[in-house]
Write a protein that holds these residues in place. Sequence first.
Motif, PDB file in Angstrom:
ATOM      1  N   THR A 196       3.500  -4.048   2.724  1.00 43.98           N
ATOM      2  CA  THR A 196       2.461  -3.248   2.068  1.00 43.98           C
ATOM      3  C   THR A 196       1.474  -4.143   1.337  1.00 43.98           C
ATOM      4  O   THR A 196       0.251  -3.949   1.423  1.00 43.98           O
ATOM      5  N   GLU A 197       1.988  -5.125   0.604  1.00 44.67           N
ATOM      6  CA  GLU A 197       1.118  -6.025  -0.148  1.00 44.67           C
ATOM      7  C   GLU A 197       0.285  -6.900   0.780  1.00 44.67           C
ATOM      8  O   GLU A 197      -0.909  -7.126   0.539  1.00 44.67           O
ATOM      9  N   LEU A 198       0.890  -7.405   1.843  1.00 44.83           N
ATOM     10  CA  LEU A 198       0.150  -8.252   2.776  1.00 44.83           C
ATOM     11  C   LEU A 198      -0.930  -7.457   3.499  1.00 44.83           C
ATOM     12  O   LEU A 198      -2.021  -7.974   3.771  1.00 44.83           O
ATOM     13  N   GLN A 199      -0.653  -6.200   3.796  1.00 42.63           N
ATOM     14  CA  GLN A 199      -1.691  -5.377   4.415  1.00 42.63           C
ATOM     15  C   GLN A 199      -2.858  -5.170   3.460  1.00 42.63           C
ATOM     16  O   GLN A 199      -4.027  -5.191   3.882  1.00 42.63           O
ATOM     17  N   ALA A 200      -2.563  -4.971   2.175  1.00 43.31           N
ATOM     18  CA  ALA A 200      -3.648  -4.828   1.201  1.00 43.31           C
ATOM     19  C   ALA A 200      -4.475  -6.107   1.120  1.00 43.31           C
ATOM     20  O   ALA A 200      -5.703  -6.061   0.954  1.00 43.31           O
ATOM     21  N   ASP A 201      -3.829  -7.272   1.238  1.00 44.44           N
ATOM     22  CA  ASP A 201      -4.577  -8.529   1.297  1.00 44.44           C
ATOM     23  C   ASP A 201      -5.469  -8.572   2.524  1.00 44.44           C
ATOM     24  O   ASP A 201      -6.625  -9.011   2.468  1.00 44.44           O
ATOM     25  N   GLY A 242       1.378 -16.085  -4.565  1.00 43.72           N
ATOM     26  CA  GLY A 242       2.503 -15.933  -3.659  1.00 43.72           C
ATOM     27  C   GLY A 242       3.809 -15.921  -4.439  1.00 43.72           C
ATOM     28  O   GLY A 242       3.954 -16.615  -5.448  1.00 43.72           O
ATOM     29  N   ASP A 243       4.755 -15.128  -3.976  1.00 43.81           N
ATOM     30  CA  ASP A 243       6.039 -15.028  -4.679  1.00 43.81           C
ATOM     31  C   ASP A 243       6.720 -16.382  -4.825  1.00 43.81           C
ATOM     32  O   ASP A 243       7.327 -16.680  -5.851  1.00 43.81           O
ATOM     33  N   ASP A 244       6.644 -17.217  -3.776  1.00 47.98           N
ATOM     34  CA  ASP A 244       7.316 -18.509  -3.852  1.00 47.98           C
ATOM     35  C   ASP A 244       6.698 -19.394  -4.929  1.00 47.98           C
ATOM     36  O   ASP A 244       7.400 -20.060  -5.693  1.00 47.98           O
ATOM     37  N   HIS A 245       5.366 -19.361  -5.026  1.00 51.21           N
ATOM     38  CA  HIS A 245       4.687 -20.179  -6.038  1.00 51.21           C
ATOM     39  C   HIS A 245       5.013 -19.675  -7.445  1.00 51.21           C
ATOM     40  O   HIS A 245       5.293 -20.467  -8.349  1.00 51.21           O
ATOM     41  N   SER A 263       4.875 -14.664   0.377  1.00 50.04           N
ATOM     42  CA  SER A 263       4.680 -16.063   0.000  1.00 50.04           C
ATOM     43  C   SER A 263       3.192 -16.406  -0.051  1.00 50.04           C
ATOM     44  O   SER A 263       2.339 -15.649   0.428  1.00 50.04           O
ATOM     45  N   SER A 264       2.891 -17.567  -0.602  1.00 50.69           N
ATOM     46  CA  SER A 264       1.502 -18.038  -0.637  1.00 50.69           C
ATOM     47  C   SER A 264       0.928 -18.115   0.771  1.00 50.69           C
ATOM     48  O   SER A 264      -0.199 -17.668   1.028  1.00 50.69           O
ATOM     49  N   ALA A 265       1.709 -18.679   1.697  1.00 45.13           N
ATOM     50  CA  ALA A 265       1.226 -18.818   3.072  1.00 45.13           C
ATOM     51  C   ALA A 265       0.985 -17.460   3.712  1.00 45.13           C
ATOM     52  O   ALA A 265      -0.012 -17.258   4.427  1.00 45.13           O
ATOM     53  N   GLN A 266       1.876 -16.503   3.462  1.00 40.78           N
ATOM     54  CA  GLN A 266       1.699 -15.168   4.018  1.00 40.78           C
ATOM     55  C   GLN A 266       0.437 -14.509   3.475  1.00 40.78           C
ATOM     56  O   GLN A 266      -0.342 -13.908   4.225  1.00 40.78           O
ATOM     57  N   ARG A 267       0.216 -14.620   2.183  1.00 43.04           N
ATOM     58  CA  ARG A 267      -0.932 -13.940   1.581  1.00 43.04           C
ATOM     59  C   ARG A 267      -2.240 -14.542   2.075  1.00 43.04           C
ATOM     60  O   ARG A 267      -3.201 -13.811   2.363  1.00 43.04           O
ATOM     61  N   VAL A 268      -2.293 -15.856   2.176  1.00 44.53           N
ATOM     62  CA  VAL A 268      -3.485 -16.506   2.714  1.00 44.53           C
ATOM     63  C   VAL A 268      -3.686 -16.116   4.177  1.00 44.53           C
ATOM     64  O   VAL A 268      -4.810 -15.814   4.616  1.00 44.53           O
ATOM     65  N   ARG A 269      -2.592 -16.107   4.941  1.00 50.09           N
ATOM     66  CA  ARG A 269      -2.690 -15.800   6.371  1.00 50.09           C
ATOM     67  C   ARG A 269      -3.227 -14.395   6.607  1.00 50.09           C
ATOM     68  O   ARG A 269      -4.088 -14.185   7.473  1.00 50.09           O
ATOM     69  N   TRP A 270      -2.756 -13.422   5.830  1.00 49.49           N
ATOM     70  CA  TRP A 270      -3.188 -12.048   6.081  1.00 49.49           C
ATOM     71  C   TRP A 270      -4.579 -11.765   5.534  1.00 49.49           C
ATOM     72  O   TRP A 270      -5.344 -10.994   6.135  1.00 49.49           O
ATOM     73  N   PHE A 271      -4.956 -12.373   4.418  1.00 48.92           N
ATOM     74  CA  PHE A 271      -6.348 -12.256   3.976  1.00 48.92           C
ATOM     75  C   PHE A 271      -7.265 -12.836   5.057  1.00 48.92           C
ATOM     76  O   PHE A 271      -8.293 -12.242   5.411  1.00 48.92           O
ATOM     77  N   THR A 272      -6.887 -13.991   5.585  1.00 49.76           N
ATOM     78  CA  THR A 272      -7.692 -14.650   6.616  1.00 49.76           C
ATOM     79  C   THR A 272      -7.772 -13.813   7.883  1.00 49.76           C
ATOM     80  O   THR A 272      -8.822 -13.734   8.531  1.00 49.76           O
ATOM     81  N   ALA A 273      -6.667 -13.162   8.251  1.00 52.32           N
ATOM     82  CA  ALA A 273      -6.675 -12.308   9.444  1.00 52.32           C
ATOM     83  C   ALA A 273      -7.690 -11.183   9.299  1.00 52.32           C
ATOM     84  O   ALA A 273      -8.454 -10.879  10.226  1.00 52.32           O
ATOM     85  N   GLY A 274      -7.713 -10.543   8.128  1.00 51.03           N
ATOM     86  CA  GLY A 274      -8.690  -9.490   7.903  1.00 51.03           C
ATOM     87  C   GLY A 274     -10.110 -10.022   7.890  1.00 51.03           C
ATOM     88  O   GLY A 274     -11.026  -9.410   8.454  1.00 51.03           O
TER      89      GLY A 274
END
Length: 292
Positions: A196-201, A242-245, A263-274
Amino acid sequence: MTFNENANVGGSKARRRGAGIAVAGGGVAGLGVVVVLLLNLLTGGDLSGLLGDGTQVQNGSGVDEGAVQNCQTGADANRDDTCRLAATSVMLDQFWGAAVRGYQDPGLVIVDGSTSTPCGTASNATGPFYCPSDQTVYIDPTFFALLREQFGATGGSLAQMYVLAHEYGHHVQDITGIMQKYPNDGTGPASNGVRTELQADCFAGAWVKDAAGQTDASGVTYIEPPTAAQIDDALNAAAAVGDDHIQKEATGRVSPESWTHGSSAQRVRWFTAGYRDGVNACDTFAVAGGRL
């Protein structure tokens, strides 16, 4: 991002509400407090328990202080954080109104210190959040200024707009039934909560992709195209929360099984995908856990 100075950004439904300030030991928050509050602000989660008994947040009165004032032009939005958030809400409502059939604008409350909500207290310690109960986003912009003026952090314009766009993404999930279809099933890097959070990103990135093409009623574009530095500002904000950071900064170790935002990588990746591919790239629930 920078608003065009002559753009008409009026018409926001944003209202101010609340009273009281967050204080540490009766004085100004120290640097350690600021770090924790920054994490709260950008994640929408309450990490105030990490601060110990020295930090208190006064209860807000919940008094409606009226509509946001002095926010009519892009120049106003460039000059003032509150106006920037209100102006961004106008753009977000326009964007999602075109993308989602039957879209209804969420409420937007600019919190002065703290205030009560159906989802709990909103303050600069709890950070911005979307409350499904009243379909309203709550955000206190004072912390951006605190970071810039007293601690030398950037808290740049696009980072601020990304935070608001992320919360509006939760509103879209609510009104389209995504939240109901994929209820929270606990924690972990592939949990529904993280998806849910990554989709919002991703939704936030999709809006940034098209934002420079949005215009006011007179055909004037709201904002200038984002610069590479501004995109980096948003990506850095996504990585920082990101949760890991957060876990490494707070405890010195990383526990993926307790992740709630990704994670930081996940959040960056999904913002970038959008940002790269738009809203259609944002189905985080269709992706296998190992590819999130």
